[in-house]
Design an enzyme around this catalytic site. Structure first.
Site, PDB file in Angstrom:
ATOM      1  N   PHE A 113       4.610 -13.075  -1.465  1.00 23.69           N
ATOM      2  CA  PHE A 113       4.084 -13.645  -0.214  1.00 23.69           C
ATOM      3  C   PHE A 113       2.632 -13.262   0.036  1.00 23.69           C
ATOM      4  O   PHE A 113       1.952 -13.899   0.833  1.00 23.69           O
ATOM      5  CB  PHE A 113       4.968 -13.234   0.969  1.00 23.69           C
ATOM      6  CG  PHE A 113       4.525 -12.009   1.703  1.00 23.69           C
ATOM      7  CD1 PHE A 113       4.829 -10.744   1.239  1.00 23.69           C
ATOM      8  CD2 PHE A 113       3.789 -12.120   2.878  1.00 23.69           C
ATOM      9  CE1 PHE A 113       4.413  -9.616   1.923  1.00 23.69           C
ATOM     10  CE2 PHE A 113       3.362 -10.995   3.567  1.00 23.69           C
ATOM     11  CZ  PHE A 113       3.669  -9.738   3.095  1.00 23.69           C
ATOM     12  N   LYS A 114       2.145 -12.248  -0.659  1.00 22.39           N
ATOM     13  CA  LYS A 114       0.752 -11.839  -0.472  1.00 22.39           C
ATOM     14  C   LYS A 114      -0.228 -12.987  -0.759  1.00 22.39           C
ATOM     15  O   LYS A 114      -1.335 -13.004  -0.248  1.00 22.39           O
ATOM     16  CB  LYS A 114       0.419 -10.654  -1.391  1.00 22.39           C
ATOM     17  CG  LYS A 114       1.311  -9.428  -1.256  1.00 22.39           C
ATOM     18  CD  LYS A 114       1.143  -8.739   0.075  1.00 22.39           C
ATOM     19  CE  LYS A 114       1.679  -7.312   0.078  1.00 22.39           C
ATOM     20  NZ  LYS A 114       3.135  -7.204  -0.084  1.00 22.39           N
TER      21      LYS A 114
END
Ligand SMILES: *Cc1c(COP(=O)(O)O)cnc(C)c1O
Length: 498
Positions: free
Chosen positions: A109-110
């Protein structure tokens, strides 16, 4: 809109200045001086794309940016690098709505924030007329490092240095980082854990002597960690987006509450949900999930943040991106919930640094505010069991971090009976942790993460994210293992050798 530090009475900065600066001089974190309200009703956004929603949310926080500049940032970041139908995906399984945020370049998700941060930063530099080269210092528990490397590799006017804990990341995560190409990238394994990396990066950041030395070489620092508001704000967008999509799908009606459940490490992702709530998205409970490094679970339940070594040791788990004891972004929540009490925040953070604990039990607004958070944790075994069970019953494949979250969410439901529609943040592809996930669903045991990835693919048929293919065939370009004490020297040397 201006940004102020959580710790002192320093000058307020514009959005662009806060993005460039990263962390405040007084070691505090920047927060908007007022949390803005959404400039639209969620139901008005039904049918809109991720980009359209993200653009409005970002402009609300960064009103110093020209609309066309922000449009450029959003469109460049959220393009075909993301393989999902609309940047992210929301899939229902086991009675919850999984917000899959891992369809970007590095399969975690970064990417949602780190694909746009370089554009926000370079735009900010132009706005401020800064021509110095920016060195991005990054401590990583595994996923931030690669996402930041991909974001900044080859970006003119920037350099990036990543520090990861030696032995503290998965084999696939390591392979992703050490094979990174680009002339402006440096990756170091550090003989220590994530907290050592993060603490030293923060220290270097605030070391005036090092700053001055690099300034001589026309280099300034910034940060790609979630202490940077340029990381935090893009994350608010996907909570707004989720709410809009749940209306669109008829799961909720406009105005209905939702819960969000987040596998939490540095408290950035869940804090973004809190920001969305404060802007007008009706969030009922924030479900904060930890692994066996459960300092947040204990804190949210009791008001005591305690990392004294005699109380808890640091554990390496199968959800390494959450192997964190010092959750930086919690400071922002404390600041907001205490009514922006800089003195109190200073006391707590000083206590944490010197005594390794602090308590907010005496602060009524905080103890009250924290009730909106439900906290729990999953053991190593519970994590694997949840992956196996969910695969078997739902045919839905989760990574270890998401599984920690699902386990805590299930606990929440059985404890409270609350059936409010819930968004579970799915933070990584299962293929980033193929050995643990493979074990959970009964794949044959393998020697390496690469073989495990093959087995997992054979067994599930779920397609392998493009960023994780053929990693074992790529050249290892970053082999250095350094001691904690060497970090400073590596930073000092930047600009001399590259
Ligand atoms: C970084 C990360 C987390 C933790 O997110 P925070 O914003 O640090 O709380 C959870 N899961 C994965 C896969 C991550 O990479």
């Amino acid at each position: 809109m201006l940004y102020e530090s959580t710790r002192g009475s320093l000058n307020k900065l514009t959005g662009a200045q806060a993005v460039i600066r990263g962390i405040a001089e007084d070691k505090g974190l920047y927060v908007p001086e007022n949390l803005p309200k959404l400039p639209f009703k969620p139901e008005e956004m039904v049918g809109r794309s991720y980009r359209e929603i993200a653009l409005e949310v970002l402009l609300t926080f960064f009103d110093d940016f020209k609309r066309e500049d922000m449009e450029h940032c959003v469109n460049s970041a959220y393009d075909e690098k993301f393989t999902a139908s609309d940047v992210c995906e929301i899939n229902e399984a086991g009675g919850a709505h999984f917000l899959e945020l891992y369809h970007g370049k590095t399969a975690a998700f970064k990417d949602m924030a780190l694909s746009i941060l370089p554009y926000l930063l370079t735009t900010s530099l132009k706005m401020e007329g800064i021509t110095d080269r920016v060195l991005i210092l990054t401590a990583t528990s595994g996923d931030t490092g690669k996402a930041a490397l991909e974001g900044f590799a080859g970006v003119p006017g920037t350099g990036i240095m990543v520090f990861y804990p030696d032995g503290g990341v998965s084999q696939l995560q390591r392979a992703q980082m050490v094979t990174q190409t680009g002339d402006n990238v440096k990756v170091y394994a550090v003989k220590g854990n994530f907290d050592d990396c993060q603490t030293n990066v923060k220290k270097i950041f605030n070391d005036e002597a090092i700053r001055a030395e690099l300034k001589e070489k026309n280099v300034i620092f910034s940060s790609a960690n979630s202490i940077n508001v340029g990381r935090l704000v893009p994350q608010v967008a996907y909570y707004v987006y989720s709410y809009v999509k749940l209306i669109e799908r008829g799961v909720i009606k406009a105005g209905d509450p939702i819960n969000v459940a987040v596998p939490t490490g540095n408290f950035g992702n869940i804090l973004a949900a809190y920001f969305a709530d404060q802007m007008g998205i009706p969030i009922n409970r924030f479900i904060c999930a930890s692994n066996e490094n459960k300092v947040l679970t204990d804190f949210l339940r009791t008001g005591l943040y305690d990392i004294r070594p005699e109380v808890r040791g640091f554990k390496l788990t199968n959800s390494p991106s959450m192997d964190i004891l010092v959750s930086s972004n919690l400071e922002r929540l404390l600041y907001l919930m205490s009514g922006r009490d800089q003195e109190l925040v200073n006391d707590w953070m000083t206590s944490l640094e010197t005594l390794k604990f602090y308590t907010v039990m005496d602060s009524e607004p905080l103890m009250d505010g924290l009730k909106r958070f439900y906290a729990g944790y999953a053991t190593e075994e519970e994590t694997l069991t949840k992956i196996g069970e969910t695969w078997k019953n739902e045919h839905y494949l989760m990574d270890t971090h998401t599984a920690v979250c699902k386990k805590v969410y299930d606990d929440y439901v059985s404890e409270t009976g609350d059936t409010t529609p819930t968004v579970i943040c799915s933070t990584a592809s299962a293929y980033k942790f193929p050995q643990a996930v493979g074990e959970a669903i009964g794949c044959p045991e393998t020697e390496s993460g690469f073989d495990a990835l093959e087995e997992l693919n054979k067994k599930t048929g779920v397609s392998v994210p493009y960023g994780l293919r053929d990693l074992d065939k790529k050249e290892v370009r970053h082999k250095e293992v350094i001691s904690i004490g060497d970090m400073e020297e590596k930073v000092r040397a930047f600009g001399s050798d590259n």
